[in-house]
Write a protein that holds these residues in place. Structure first.
Motif, PDB file in Angstrom:
ATOM      1  N   ILE A  87     -17.102  23.647  67.813  1.00 42.46           N
ATOM      2  CA  ILE A  87     -15.910  23.411  66.996  1.00 42.46           C
ATOM      3  C   ILE A  87     -15.480  21.951  67.119  1.00 42.46           C
ATOM      4  O   ILE A  87     -15.167  21.291  66.119  1.00 42.46           O
ATOM      5  CB  ILE A  87     -14.760  24.346  67.423  1.00 42.46           C
ATOM      6  N   PHE A  88     -15.486  21.454  68.350  1.00 39.42           N
ATOM      7  CA  PHE A  88     -15.097  20.062  68.601  1.00 39.42           C
ATOM      8  C   PHE A  88     -16.005  19.107  67.821  1.00 39.42           C
ATOM      9  O   PHE A  88     -15.531  18.172  67.166  1.00 39.42           O
ATOM     10  CB  PHE A  88     -15.179  19.766  70.092  1.00 39.42           C
ATOM     11  N   TYR A  89     -17.302  19.326  67.899  1.00 39.45           N
ATOM     12  CA  TYR A  89     -18.273  18.457  67.231  1.00 39.45           C
ATOM     13  C   TYR A  89     -18.052  18.448  65.730  1.00 39.45           C
ATOM     14  O   TYR A  89     -18.015  17.388  65.093  1.00 39.45           O
ATOM     15  CB  TYR A  89     -19.690  18.935  67.556  1.00 39.45           C
ATOM     16  N   MET A  90     -17.884  19.619  65.137  1.00 37.57           N
ATOM     17  CA  MET A  90     -17.726  19.718  63.694  1.00 37.57           C
ATOM     18  C   MET A  90     -16.392  19.140  63.234  1.00 37.57           C
ATOM     19  O   MET A  90     -16.335  18.400  62.240  1.00 37.57           O
ATOM     20  CB  MET A  90     -17.854  21.176  63.255  1.00 37.57           C
ATOM     21  N   VAL A  91     -15.329  19.451  63.937  1.00 37.74           N
ATOM     22  CA  VAL A  91     -13.999  18.980  63.528  1.00 37.74           C
ATOM     23  C   VAL A  91     -13.900  17.464  63.642  1.00 37.74           C
ATOM     24  O   VAL A  91     -13.343  16.801  62.757  1.00 37.74           O
ATOM     25  CB  VAL A  91     -12.895  19.677  64.350  1.00 37.74           C
ATOM     26  N   THR A  92     -14.427  16.898  64.722  1.00 34.77           N
ATOM     27  CA  THR A  92     -14.374  15.440  64.854  1.00 34.77           C
ATOM     28  C   THR A  92     -15.236  14.770  63.787  1.00 34.77           C
ATOM     29  O   THR A  92     -14.850  13.732  63.230  1.00 34.77           O
ATOM     30  CB  THR A  92     -14.829  14.985  66.254  1.00 34.77           C
ATOM     31  N   GLY A  93     -16.391  15.351  63.490  1.00 33.87           N
ATOM     32  CA  GLY A  93     -17.248  14.777  62.456  1.00 33.87           C
ATOM     33  C   GLY A  93     -16.608  14.829  61.090  1.00 33.87           C
ATOM     34  O   GLY A  93     -16.614  13.850  60.336  1.00 33.87           O
ATOM     35  N   ILE A  94     -16.032  15.990  60.746  1.00 40.53           N
ATOM     36  CA  ILE A  94     -15.362  16.130  59.452  1.00 40.53           C
ATOM     37  C   ILE A  94     -14.130  15.232  59.391  1.00 40.53           C
ATOM     38  O   ILE A  94     -13.880  14.571  58.387  1.00 40.53           O
ATOM     39  CB  ILE A  94     -14.969  17.598  59.205  1.00 40.53           C
ATOM     40  N   GLY A 183     -19.343   9.531  63.926  1.00 36.18           N
ATOM     41  CA  GLY A 183     -17.957   9.973  64.068  1.00 36.18           C
ATOM     42  C   GLY A 183     -17.822  11.045  65.132  1.00 36.18           C
ATOM     43  O   GLY A 183     -16.959  10.963  66.013  1.00 36.18           O
ATOM     44  N   ALA A 184     -18.688  12.070  65.074  1.00 33.81           N
ATOM     45  CA  ALA A 184     -18.670  13.143  66.071  1.00 33.81           C
ATOM     46  C   ALA A 184     -19.072  12.613  67.442  1.00 33.81           C
ATOM     47  O   ALA A 184     -18.505  13.016  68.469  1.00 33.81           O
ATOM     48  CB  ALA A 184     -19.600  14.274  65.648  1.00 33.81           C
ATOM     49  N   VAL A 185     -20.043  11.706  67.474  1.00 38.05           N
ATOM     50  CA  VAL A 185     -20.511  11.149  68.749  1.00 38.05           C
ATOM     51  C   VAL A 185     -19.426  10.312  69.412  1.00 38.05           C
ATOM     52  O   VAL A 185     -19.241  10.375  70.631  1.00 38.05           O
ATOM     53  CB  VAL A 185     -21.790  10.317  68.526  1.00 38.05           C
ATOM     54  N   PHE A 186     -18.694   9.533  68.631  1.00 39.31           N
ATOM     55  CA  PHE A 186     -17.592   8.766  69.210  1.00 39.31           C
ATOM     56  C   PHE A 186     -16.482   9.702  69.691  1.00 39.31           C
ATOM     57  O   PHE A 186     -15.766   9.391  70.639  1.00 39.31           O
ATOM     58  CB  PHE A 186     -17.051   7.749  68.204  1.00 39.31           C
ATOM     59  N   GLY A 187     -16.341  10.841  69.022  1.00 42.44           N
ATOM     60  CA  GLY A 187     -15.403  11.845  69.514  1.00 42.44           C
ATOM     61  C   GLY A 187     -15.834  12.376  70.872  1.00 42.44           C
ATOM     62  O   GLY A 187     -15.012  12.563  71.774  1.00 42.44           O
ATOM     63  N   GLY A 244     -13.276   9.652  64.445  1.00 43.28           N
ATOM     64  CA  GLY A 244     -13.802  10.612  65.412  1.00 43.28           C
ATOM     65  C   GLY A 244     -13.039  10.572  66.718  1.00 43.28           C
ATOM     66  O   GLY A 244     -12.739  11.618  67.311  1.00 43.28           O
ATOM     67  N   MET A 245     -12.704   9.372  67.175  1.00 39.84           N
ATOM     68  CA  MET A 245     -11.962   9.225  68.431  1.00 39.84           C
ATOM     69  C   MET A 245     -10.536   9.755  68.291  1.00 39.84           C
ATOM     70  O   MET A 245     -10.007  10.389  69.213  1.00 39.84           O
ATOM     71  CB  MET A 245     -11.949   7.755  68.859  1.00 39.84           C
ATOM     72  N   LEU A 246      -9.925   9.502  67.134  1.00 35.66           N
ATOM     73  CA  LEU A 246      -8.556   9.977  66.910  1.00 35.66           C
ATOM     74  C   LEU A 246      -8.499  11.498  66.882  1.00 35.66           C
ATOM     75  O   LEU A 246      -7.638  12.112  67.533  1.00 35.66           O
ATOM     76  CB  LEU A 246      -8.020   9.407  65.592  1.00 35.66           C
ATOM     77  N   ILE A 247      -9.407  12.116  66.144  1.00 33.83           N
ATOM     78  CA  ILE A 247      -9.437  13.582  66.078  1.00 33.83           C
ATOM     79  C   ILE A 247      -9.754  14.160  67.454  1.00 33.83           C
ATOM     80  O   ILE A 247      -9.198  15.195  67.858  1.00 33.83           O
ATOM     81  CB  ILE A 247     -10.475  14.059  65.051  1.00 33.83           C
TER      82      ILE A 247
END
Length: 263
Positions: A87-94, A183-187, A244-247
């Motif tokens: 969920i974290f990966y997908m939400v940060t990427g989106i 984006g997801a990776v930076f998250g 990504g970091m903000l989310i």
């Protein structure tokens, strides 16, 4: 080494690698349809907010993102569990894609406004200024035309040619797709630094140890600086990284219970 892979991380690695290889067999450019487009582009589709994060421009692009996923992802998946990590990966990427789309919208509005101003009052100095500010990457390709326009600034042929080139810049900028898992990776990078702030990481260049919290802070500040600078020709989506970091920050704060930290 691969024994440390957790289920979601392993599957994400396999999917991203497969989608890099598939076009070479099918002779079909996935990014042209599944990359994230400008929201008012004719080729934009809502599903691109999801699909863009599984595509990469080449092996180097893929390696950079998947290496970070491989290093930091398993610890977060073990900490949260596979479902929460996915969920974290997908939400940060989106979320990264949405923030990028918002910034891209503002930039495109500014570009279209500058183009309209030039079309209303075309002149050699204005054309050179427009190209230098918005499309310096094509300057060399158009050098002969720009040189000839400068020698014949009143000639209708060059005025009309400059207008067509200004429109071409707008079309080109509006059709550049965003791709990559950055984006997801930076998250993931942010979450690791937030949850494991004093974990020491050993850099390759320079070969020194650094605590995760300092590395994340450096990356965040650099991406903010690079995004504000907005150097023409820079094809890195810095605001997607920041998104990504903000989310990630918002999700971690929502999920965080107590003040548990790992060192």
């Amino acid at each position: 080494m691969f024994a440390r892979l957790t289920p979601v991380v392993k599957n994400l690695l396999l999917i991203n690698i497969a989608l890099l290889l598939i076009p070479s067999f099918l002779e079909f450019e996935l990014a042209q349809y599944f990359g994230l487009r400008y929201i008012f582009a004719s080729s934009f589709q809502p599903f691109q907010f999801i699909t863009y994060m599984f595509l990469h421009a080449g092996f180097g692009h893929l390696l950079g993102n998947m290496f970070a996923l491989f290093i930091f992802g398993p610890m977060l998946e073990n900490f949260w569990g596979s479902k929460k990590f996915f969920i974290f990966y997908m939400v940060t990427g989106i979320g990264a894609g949405i923030l990028y789309g918002a910034v891209n919208f503002v930039e495109m509005q500014q570009l279209e406004s500058a183009a309209e101003q030039y079309i209303e009052n075309p002149n050699y100095e204005g054309f050179v200024s427009f190209i230098q500010e918005n499309a310096s990457y094509v300057y060399r390709d158009w050098y002969d035309f720009i040189d000839a326009y400068g020698e014949n600034p009143k000639k209708q042929e060059f005025i009309e040619g400059s207008i067509q080139r200004v429109k071409e810049v707008v079309r080109f900028q509006g059709n550049v797709p965003l791709i990559g898992a950055s984006g997801a990776v930076f998250g993931i990078l942010f979450a690791f630094g937030f949850l494991f702030p004093n974990t020491e990481l050993f850099l390759l260049f320079p070969p020194i140890p650094i605590k995760a919290k300092y590395l994340v802070t450096f990356y965040g500040l650099y991406e903010l600086y690079a995004g504000i600078q907005n150097v023409p020709g820079d094809n890195v989506a810095h605001y997607a990284h920041l998104g990504g970091m903000l989310i990630a920050f918002i999700l971690v704060k929502i999920w965080q219970k107590g003040n548990t930290r790992f060192y």
